[in-house]
Write an enzyme that holds these catalytic residues in place. Sequence first.
Site, PDB file in Angstrom:
ATOM      1  N   GLY A  91      43.166  31.879  35.848  1.00 55.81           N
ATOM      2  CA  GLY A  91      41.742  31.999  36.193  1.00 55.81           C
ATOM      3  C   GLY A  91      41.484  32.139  37.680  1.00 55.81           C
ATOM      4  CB  SER A  94      47.223  36.085  39.615  1.00 51.01           C
ATOM      5  OG  SER A  94      47.191  36.313  38.227  1.00 51.01           O
ATOM      6  CB  ALA A  96      41.622  40.691  41.053  1.00 52.59           C
ATOM      7  CG  ASP A 138      38.470  38.058  38.937  1.00 55.14           C
ATOM      8  OD1 ASP A 138      37.370  37.470  38.978  1.00 55.14           O
ATOM      9  OD2 ASP A 138      39.410  37.704  38.207  1.00 55.14           O
TER      10      ASP A 138
END
Length: 301
Positions: A91, A94, A96, A138
């Site tokens: 969450g 990572s 992105a 993100d």
Amino acid sequence: MITCSAPAKVYLFGEHAVVYNESAICCAVNIRTRVNIEYSENIVINSSLGTTGIDYEIHPYVSAVVDKIRKKSPYRGVSISIESDIPVGSGLGSSAAVVVATICAFNNLLKLGMDKESIASFGHSIEKEIQGAASATDTYVSTMGGTVAIPARRHLKNPLCNLVIGNTNVFSSTGQLVAKVASLKNIYPEVITPILSTIGKASLRGESLLENEDYRALGELMNVNQGLLEAIGVGCDELSRLIHSSRTAGALGAKITGAGGGGCMVALAENENIDAISREIKNAGGIPIVTGVTDSGVRVD
Ligand code: MEV
């Protein structure tokens, strides 16, 4: 050789509600993924997962970037090597971070002339291609850095506090949790819709609390946001243990960050409490990461 890096992100407010166009506040945090790139005879992608060529099983995100860029600006080969401090699938964004750091690395190696807006939107298209659906938040926050009001994409004052992240190490699927909230909303629209809208209001109030540097109230509202996330069914025992231990150890506020159901929580913390909070997260079965907000989005290192 060129090295680019990009940060992880946390939600201070508003995950899930943002899916229904409510407000959220997202921060880039100083946990980074680094991507090295240099010309080579072939395509080589190296990470802690192994060394491959284009390989959509092991390195799907980087392979998609390599393929897309090769179609636009042909090149013979590159060697890409990835190192990351961002736990995968927790969450913290990572995927992105690896996508925008890889695009930035190509941008500099091949002199593509992309600005940050183009890196963020190209990054989002790659996430969509690999995940099927992905929020643009993100990739945007990892590219731009700082504290960002969503969906307006307005930069806010960074909190002058520490953030202690607690990773449950429990896998959770964002898609499944988003579907779970959608199903609850479908069954009980008159109950769930106001909860999502209240999360949005907490987030809007959070914007002025950040502006006034009122971190006690900010933490209190993060706790309220956590209660509302529990109400829409995205909590779990492991997260609750870390959240409650952090609060007992002096956190100003603590809540889930991201989709919930596992993954990570985030605590807002003053300097004097970070050791106690980290210790309690560990005692409650989590992995603590002490960090803070960074203005440094994707960059050449
Ligand atoms: C996941 O990091 C955040 C969610 O709001 C989903 C999304 O915005 O795509 C749960």
